[in-house]
Design a protein around this motif. Structure first.
Motif, PDB file in Angstrom:
ATOM      1  N   ALA A 152       0.826  -1.229  -0.048  1.00 56.16           N
ATOM      2  CA  ALA A 152      -0.122  -0.041   0.087  1.00 56.16           C
ATOM      3  C   ALA A 152       0.886   1.386   0.022  1.00 56.16           C
ATOM      4  O   ALA A 152       0.501   2.040  -0.628  1.00 56.16           O
ATOM      5  CB  ALA A 152      -1.089   0.102   1.307  1.00 56.16           C
ATOM      6  N   PHE A 206       0.939   4.025  -2.969  1.00 56.29           N
ATOM      7  CA  PHE A 206       0.713   5.337  -2.690  1.00 56.29           C
ATOM      8  C   PHE A 206       1.930   6.310  -3.208  1.00 56.29           C
ATOM      9  O   PHE A 206       1.832   7.267  -3.589  1.00 56.29           O
ATOM     10  CB  PHE A 206       0.621   5.729  -1.218  1.00 56.29           C
ATOM     11  CG  PHE A 206       0.229   7.237  -0.785  1.00 56.29           C
ATOM     12  CD1 PHE A 206      -0.852   7.449  -0.902  1.00 56.29           C
ATOM     13  CD2 PHE A 206       1.143   7.858  -0.431  1.00 56.29           C
ATOM     14  CE1 PHE A 206      -1.281   8.915  -0.595  1.00 56.29           C
ATOM     15  CE2 PHE A 206       1.026   9.123   0.020  1.00 56.29           C
ATOM     16  CZ  PHE A 206      -0.390   9.655  -0.314  1.00 56.29           C
ATOM     17  N   CYS A 260       0.265   8.463  -5.862  1.00 59.98           N
ATOM     18  CA  CYS A 260      -0.230   9.683  -5.088  1.00 59.98           C
ATOM     19  C   CYS A 260       0.615  10.573  -4.338  1.00 59.98           C
ATOM     20  O   CYS A 260       0.419  11.872  -4.215  1.00 59.98           O
ATOM     21  CB  CYS A 260      -1.247   9.092  -3.939  1.00 59.98           C
ATOM     22  SG  CYS A 260      -2.315   7.658  -4.337  1.00 59.98           S
ATOM     23  N   VAL A 313      -4.629   1.408  -1.261  1.00 62.83           N
ATOM     24  CA  VAL A 313      -4.165   2.688  -1.090  1.00 62.83           C
ATOM     25  C   VAL A 313      -5.059   3.442  -0.398  1.00 62.83           C
ATOM     26  O   VAL A 313      -4.862   4.303   0.499  1.00 62.83           O
ATOM     27  CB  VAL A 313      -4.344   3.313  -2.600  1.00 62.83           C
ATOM     28  CG1 VAL A 313      -4.160   4.730  -2.566  1.00 62.83           C
ATOM     29  CG2 VAL A 313      -3.093   2.769  -3.455  1.00 62.83           C
TER      30      VAL A 313
END
Length: 182
Positions: free
Chosen positions: A101, A105, A109, A171
């Motif tokens: 995760a 990310f 992100c 995420v």
């Protein structure tokens, strides 16, 4: 005498093999369809299908293998419903899930939202995007975060083609973890 027979036989065999030779078209083709294939017109009607015009269509209501349907529409009402009703199917995450995760990310992100979710990623620092929210300032629910990752919101694009549904839930969990740490 035997040598004379051999010479005559050799001359006869060579005459037979070269007399039928034609450069433009070979006299004997083992698999003629490989040399002269049947030409088909692109997008033409074909007898290979039932209706003769188009390919076979999937059965009504069928779902492609490996696809999980997402019931919420890409509208403000769909976002509100997802925030209120959608819950994560992930029960408990292992250490490898947390590591995956975090990696997802970081890849997708952190360039805008920053590694800590404070809205100060590299693109924001270079003023390529402005107004990226800080997770601490937002009311986040797992359904809302998942919906925004799936469809995008404002200047954030959709990530449903880059991330599988399971990865989007990972995420989402990581975003909520970052929010709790801020």
């Amino acid at each position: 005498m035997k040598t004379l027979y051999k010479i005559v036989a050799l001359a006869g065999v060579s005459a037979l093999t070269t007399s039928c030779f034609h450069k433009e078209k070979p006299n004997f083709q083992l698999f003629p369809n490989m040399y002269e294939s049947v030409a088909y017109e692109t997008y033409s009607e074909s007898s290979a299908f039932n209706n003769g015009k188009e390919g076979q269509l999937p059965a009504k209501g069928s779902i492609p293998r490996g696809f999980d349907p997402y019931e919420y529409e890409n509208t403000p009402e769909g976002l509100a419903l997802a925030k209120a009703n959608l819950k994560s199917p992930l029960d408990s995450l292992t250490d490898s899930d947390h590591a995956e995760a975090k990696q997802l990310f970081t890849i997708y992100c952190a360039i805008c939202h920053g590694d800590k979710g404070d809205g100060k990623g590299n693109l924001v620092k270079r003023e390529k995007f402005l107004g990226v929210p800080n997770y601490a300032e937002r009311e986040l629910t797992e359904g809302g975060v998942f919906h925004v990752i799936t469809y995008g919101l404002n200047s954030m694009g959709s990530h449903k083609n880059q991330l599988t549904q399971h990865e989007r839930w990972l995420v989402t969990d990581y975003v909520l973890k970052l929010k709790s740490e801020l």
